[in-house]
Design a protein around this motif. Structure first.
Motif, short mmCIF file in Angstrom:
data_model
loop_
_atom_site.label_atom_id
_atom_site.label_comp_id
_atom_site.label_asym_id
_atom_site.label_seq_id
_atom_site.Cartn_x
_atom_site.Cartn_y
_atom_site.Cartn_z
N SER A 1 6.94 -1.96 3.02
CA SER A 1 6.65 -0.95 4.05
C SER A 1 5.39 -0.21 3.63
O SER A 1 4.93 -0.33 2.50
CB SER A 1 7.81 0.03 4.18
N VAL A 2 4.87 0.59 4.55
CA VAL A 2 3.64 1.32 4.21
C VAL A 2 3.67 2.73 4.79
O VAL A 2 4.24 2.97 5.86
CB VAL A 2 2.39 0.55 4.70
N GLY A 3 3.11 3.66 4.04
CA GLY A 3 2.96 5.03 4.52
C GLY A 3 1.51 5.45 4.43
O GLY A 3 0.84 5.17 3.43
N ILE A 4 1.03 6.09 5.48
CA ILE A 4 -0.37 6.56 5.50
C ILE A 4 -0.34 8.05 5.79
O ILE A 4 0.31 8.48 6.75
CB ILE A 4 -1.18 5.83 6.59
N GLU A 5 -1.04 8.83 4.94
CA GLU A 5 -1.08 10.27 5.20
C GLU A 5 -2.51 10.76 5.38
O GLU A 5 -3.36 10.59 4.51
CB GLU A 5 -0.44 11.07 4.06
N ILE A 6 -2.75 11.37 6.55
CA ILE A 6 -4.00 12.09 6.78
C ILE A 6 -3.69 13.53 6.44
O ILE A 6 -2.89 14.17 7.11
CB ILE A 6 -4.45 11.94 8.26
N ARG B 1 -7.66 3.97 11.12
CA ARG B 1 -8.05 2.56 11.00
C ARG B 1 -7.02 1.80 10.15
O ARG B 1 -6.60 0.70 10.51
CB ARG B 1 -9.45 2.47 10.36
N MET B 2 -6.58 2.45 9.05
CA MET B 2 -5.59 1.79 8.19
C MET B 2 -4.29 1.55 8.96
O MET B 2 -3.62 0.54 8.78
CB MET B 2 -5.32 2.63 6.93
N LEU B 3 -3.94 2.51 9.81
CA LEU B 3 -2.73 2.36 10.63
C LEU B 3 -2.85 1.14 11.54
O LEU B 3 -1.93 0.32 11.65
CB LEU B 3 -2.49 3.63 11.45
N LYS B 4 -4.02 1.03 12.17
CA LYS B 4 -4.26 -0.08 13.10
C LYS B 4 -4.16 -1.42 12.35
O LYS B 4 -3.46 -2.33 12.79
CB LYS B 4 -5.65 0.09 13.71
N SER C 1 -1.42 -6.44 10.93
CA SER C 1 -1.16 -7.42 9.86
C SER C 1 0.22 -8.06 10.00
O SER C 1 0.43 -9.19 9.61
CB SER C 1 -1.26 -6.74 8.49
N GLY C 2 1.20 -7.29 10.54
CA GLY C 2 2.54 -7.84 10.72
C GLY C 2 3.30 -8.02 9.43
O GLY C 2 4.38 -8.61 9.43
N LYS C 3 2.79 -7.51 8.28
CA LYS C 3 3.52 -7.77 7.04
C LYS C 3 4.44 -6.64 6.62
O LYS C 3 5.15 -6.76 5.64
CB LYS C 3 2.55 -8.16 5.91
N PHE C 4 4.46 -5.52 7.38
CA PHE C 4 5.27 -4.37 6.96
C PHE C 4 6.50 -4.19 7.86
O PHE C 4 6.40 -4.21 9.08
CB PHE C 4 4.44 -3.08 7.00
N ALA C 5 7.65 -4.01 7.19
CA ALA C 5 8.88 -3.77 7.95
C ALA C 5 8.86 -2.40 8.60
O ALA C 5 9.33 -2.22 9.71
CB ALA C 5 10.09 -3.90 7.02
#
Lengths: 556, 437
Positions: free
Chosen positions: B391-396, B410-413, B418-422
């Motif tokens: 999974s991935v978390g992005i914080e602004i 952009r990282m979120l997009k 990518s389809g690799k994160f649950a």
């Protein structure tokens, strides 16, 4: 039939009530310097009119102890405390002789340090030298282990009376325990001579009915018990009116009651029709005590609240300078404003008009504006006080997730108004609270009715520590062993039966369902990673209630 | 009647109906004796000390702070939301001026909970201080906050959450990580490239006595606070440095805790650990309450206190002196200037293996932060655990510059394409967006 007597600030009211309603009522002036005379006069007047052979009980609500404490007319007390670690006990000093003795008991009731016998001896001697005849023995956590209080008590040789803190309440609160024990001893002699006089007076009138005193929690206590718990008689006045409303009105929902008197308005709350109890105890002056009470608040607004200008601003109360001008006073009061505005028609309304017009002239406004402003101000003070009491009760902290999520919020559905200016205030309150307002029948003697119909209340806390194998019910003097398998269900059963047998000893029979478990908990105590025992706490009470409901119908 | 010098709010929530397991240290009974002691002492009758009900934290309050995998509801229970809500209530009392000081005496604790949460570690699920601090910043502006963590265990969760935040100073005094869970909190853990020196660890040797703790307070914590100049000081008031604590090896006392709080004078204290529920907590909590309210606490002593028995050895004192001067030196050296190793626009990358001792979960993380001169830098965490797929978390971050904000979006997009994160989590503090995909 039940007889109730309420000693009020100006009048002493007495009533005889049966299932059908008020049989007879009398009113006499209260003589503050000799309460027993007022009581005697009321009894005589009432009983000469009525056959008293079938009076089931006589309940007295008296200001005797409260007045003595407030006016400082109490006996000197030797207060001997053992505290141990914690807040400096010098903060809680009270009485002429206050002595702190080394020694301590911890929260589990384990003796950490024995009492210093030499210090204790010196303290007792100092008290005796100063002519002290009554004592208060108080230790921290005595409700977990009363041995230090018993030890202090034993050392007070030659005392006329000793209060031991743990016999007053099972609640925690060392400073409250000190203050309550002190008050109890300070009014003991006065209360007992009052009790003697009441008993003699009734004997002279050939009345054999049992006598009880009314307590601040809206319940009663047999006079014989009150003789060693006189502090229980403080601040019973508001409770009398709360129980009066309970008797006169069929309250089943959340509600607010206002008792609007001459100087003050007493506010009380009902949850699902039952009067709300203050959990920790009532404050006398600034001092919190362990005396259980109903949740009531008193504010300085009443029919006799003076209306004055101060720095150009209009003020109503909290002072009472004298009666309203309609009743011969010299300063216009709230009642005069209500007279002027047409809300009331009490006494000499011409005098009200003169007073209001004169004050309006001084203020440079019309008398109409003056009265409407004054009435609005008084109404706002009352609504603010009700809101703040409601907020306080509804914000009361809770300690479990269940209560936090399910917590009951009191939302009043009706407002009950009684006291002298009740009818004048009713429409104003209806508008201000947007709630239906009910002025009960007999509202002028509701206090005495409440006193008459109040039933005995009692509460106790049972604590069992199965690791230490100790079981204690402090306020009734139970201090026993329990076995390691002692469990919550048994504790609840025992708490009920202790309560019922204690009441039976006082001559009061109750049904098992009247002994209500209000708090119960059982904590596993763990040492290392193993359960070593259970810490069980059960609180059982007989809640305030009236003998019969007289709701033949509320007024308006 | 006693009058408190400072108006103080007390949020007492013992959660008498919640435990991790029946004999776990974090169980129903934990604050029972503290409640008894506070009631018996008449704490709630002191004029100026007012008891309040906790708030209940909202899901958004948690999502503002944590990446909860797979979601908030799965990693929390009502008890955690009330505990965090208790801390929030404490903050609101102080920020709204209703009280000068506030103490959230609540459980369960939170300081081992990190930015990404898969479950319970070190008895903690969500970081109640961090949830509280971010609540403050959301509603009262981006304050400079200093957290002084006096729990015996290193607050690795709080450190992780504030690793990159230049506006938060995290100072932890704890038992040396070579001798106690979680095994971290060494002098050289100083914060990420955007917040170097804003994490300060003071690992004390086992058997440190009150003398040693107060030395560290006077000679490291207070001087560093003076330099940082916080708007708000928060004490993570763990109480397991106490000499009776069953799961640690330190020799601090109730009187020592009271003195520490008196000198530190935090605006807000939040209870953390402390598992000597009979011998320490009743007295330590009493001492902290009195010290914060400005009431004489000199009589607060444990029944079995024996100064001689807990006195530290001379060598311990000498070692502490060395540690403290190094900690102050670290702050002086690093906190004043931005990192020289990397320049703006580069990435600071950390690989982490995290073990959740309570729940037995293993987590692997790759964290990267944008080095930035203008804000705390956009944060990117890829996480996979024994119970959750990648999974991935992005914080602004709060106050993010335009570049970091755009980079975050952009990282979120990219992550979504990518389809690799649950699970994909976005915390966008600038635009108040907390999104799950």
């Amino acid at each position: 039939m039940w007889l109730g007597l309420d000693v009020g600030g100006t009048h002493t009211d007495a009533v005889i009530v049966n299932e059908g309603g008020v049989v007879s009522s009398v009113k006499v002036a209260t003589d503050h310097h000799n309460l027993i005379n007022s009581i005697k006069a009321a009894f005589t007047k009432l009983l000469e009119k009525n056959n008293h052979t079938n009076i089931a009980r006589i309940n007295l609500s008296t200001t005797l102890s409260t007045n003595a404490i407030v006016e400082g007319k109490t006996e000197k007390v030797g207060v001997i405390v053992s505290s141990g670690p914690g807040i400096n006990p010098a903060f809680f000093s009270c009485g002429e002789q206050y002595h702190v003795i080394d020694g301590s008991i911890d929260h589990r009731g384990k003796e950490v340090k024995t009492l210093n016998a030499e210090e204790l001896q010196r303290a007792v001697e100092a008290c005796q030298k100063n002519g002290v005849k009554v004592f208060a023995a108080v230790s921290k956590f005595s409700t977990r282990n009363p041995s230090h209080e018993e030890h202090i008590s034993d050392a007070c040789t030659g005392a006329d009376f000793i209060t031991m803190g743990h016999r007053l309440s099972g609640n925690l609160g060392f400073p409250r325990r000190i203050a309550t024990s002190y008050f109890n001893s300070a009014v003991w002699r006065l209360f007992n001579s009052f009790a003697d006089a009441v008993e003699k007076n009734l004997a002279d009138l050939h009345v054999k009915s049992p006598v009880h005193i009314l307590k601040a929690d809206g319940g009663t206590l047999p006079l014989s018990e009150a003789r060693h718990l006189p502090v229980e008689s403080i601040l019973s006045g508001p409770a009398a009116s709360v129980m009066g409303i309970s008797a006169l009105c069929n309250i089943s929902a959340d509600a607010v009651a206002l008792d609007i008197g001459g100087t003050t308005t007493d506010i009380s709350l009902y949850a699902d029709g039952e009067p709300l109890v203050e959990p920790h105890g009532i404050s006398l002056g600034a001092l919190p005590t362990l005396v259980r009470s109903l949740a009531t608040r008193s504010i300085g607004i009443g029919g006799d609240s003076a209306i004055r200008l101060s720095d150009g601003a209009l003020r109503v109360g909290p002072e009472r300078i004298g009666p309203s001008m309609a009743e011969g006073g010299s300063v216009p009061t709230l009642l005069d404003a209500l007279n002027f505005a047409g809300n009331a028609h009490h006494g000499d309304t011409v005098m009200s008009k003169i007073g209001i017009e004169k004050l309006a002239q001084e203020a440079g406004i019309t008398p109409q504006k003056l009265t409407s402003d004054a009435i609005a101000l008084a109404v706002k003070k009352i609504t603010d006080a009700v809101d703040s009491l409601l907020k306080e009760i509804n914000d009361k902290p809770v300690y479990t997730i269940h209560e936090m999520l399910e917590g009951k919020v009191i939302t009043p559905k009706a407002l009950y108004v009684m006291g002298g200016p009740a009818h004048a205030f009713a429409p104003l309150m209806e508008k201000a609270f947007r709630l239906p307002v009910i002025v009960p029948e007999h509202y002028l003697v509701a206090n005495a009715i409440g006193a008459a119909l109040a039933r005995t209340t009692f509460d106790l806390t049972l604590l069992a520590d199965t690791e230490r194998q100790k079981l204690i019910v402090p306020n009734i003097g139970i201090n026993e062993t329990c076995d390691r398998n002692y469990a919550l269900e048994k504790a609840k059963k025992d708490a009920r039966s202790y309560l019922m047998s204690h009441l039976k000893k006082m001559g009061i029979a109750i049904q098992e369902h009247d002994a209500q478990i209000v708090e119960e908990s059982s904590f596993n105590m763990v040492g290392g990673f193993y359960t070593t025992g259970k810490n069980i706490r059960v609180r059982c009470q007989v809640k305030p209630a009236v003998e019969v409901h007289l709701h033949s119908g509320g007024g308006r | 009647m006693i009058q408190a010098k400072r108006k103080m709010g007390l949020i007492f929530f013992p959660a008498f109906d919640w435990a991790i397991s029946p004999t776990h240290p974090e169980r129903e009974e934990r604050l029972l004796y503290t409640q008894d002691q506070l009631l018996e002492e008449g704490i709630f009758d002191i004029a100026g000390i007012v008891e309040y009900k906790p708030d209940i934290a909202s899901e958004e309050d948690v999502k503002r702070t944590h990446f909860c995998i797979p979601d908030v509801a799965s990693v929390t229970t009502e008890s955690h939301m009330i505990s965090a809500g208790g801390a929030i209530k404490a903050a609101r009392l102080v920020m709204d001026g209703e009280a000068e000081r506030a103490f959230a005496l609540v459980r369960p604790p939170g300081h081992h909970s990190m930015k990404a949460v898969h479950g319970n570690r070190g008895f903690c699920n969500i970081n109640i201080e961090a949830v509280m601090i971010e609540y403050i910043r959301e509603h009262y502006g981006q304050k400079r906050v200093a957290i002084v963590d006096t729990d015996c265990h290193h607050g690795d969760g709080t450190q992780d959450i504030y690793w990159h935040d230049p506006n938060t100073l995290y100072i932890s005094i704890h038992q040396d990580g070579r001798t106690l869970y979680p095994g971290s909190g060494f002098l050289d853990e100083l914060g990420g490239p955007n917040a170097l020196g804003k994490t300060i660890n003071i690992p004390l040797p086992p058997m440190t006595s009150p003398e040693g703790f107060l030395y560290a307070l006077d000679n490291a914590v207070l001087p560093i606070l003076d330099m940082f100049k916080p708007d708000i000081i928060v004490n993570s008031a763990g109480q397991d440095n106490h000499y009776t604590d069953p799961i640690t090896n330190m020799n601090f006392s109730a009187q020592g805790y009271a003195i520490l709080n008196d000198r530190l004078n935090p605006h807000i204290a939040v209870l953390e650990g402390g598992y000597s529920i009979q011998g320490a907590l009743p007295y330590v909590n009493l001492g902290i309450v009195l010290a914060m309210a400005g009431v004489d606490y000199s009589g607060v002593v444990e029944p079995d206190f024996n100064e001689g028995a807990i006195r530290q050895e001379k060598s311990v004192g000498q070692y502490i002196e060395k540690i403290c001067s190094q900690a102050v030196e670290n702050y002086r050296t690093y906190a004043k200037k931005p990192s020289k190793n990397k320049s703006s626009g580069e990435r600071g990358v950390r690989q982490k293996n995290i073990y959740y001792d309570t729940d037995g979960i293993r987590e692997k993380q790759m964290e990267s932060v944008m080095v930035c001169n203008d804000c705390a830098g956009v944060l990117y965490i890829e996480t996979v655990s024994s119970i959750n797929p990648l999974s991935v978390g992005i914080e602004i971050p709060l106050g993010a510059c335009n570049r970091c904000r755009d980079e975050g979006l952009r990282m979120l997009k990219d992550a979504r394409q990518s389809g690799k994160f649950a699970h994909i989590k976005l915390i966008n503090r600038r635009d108040r967006e907390y999104l799950d995909y």
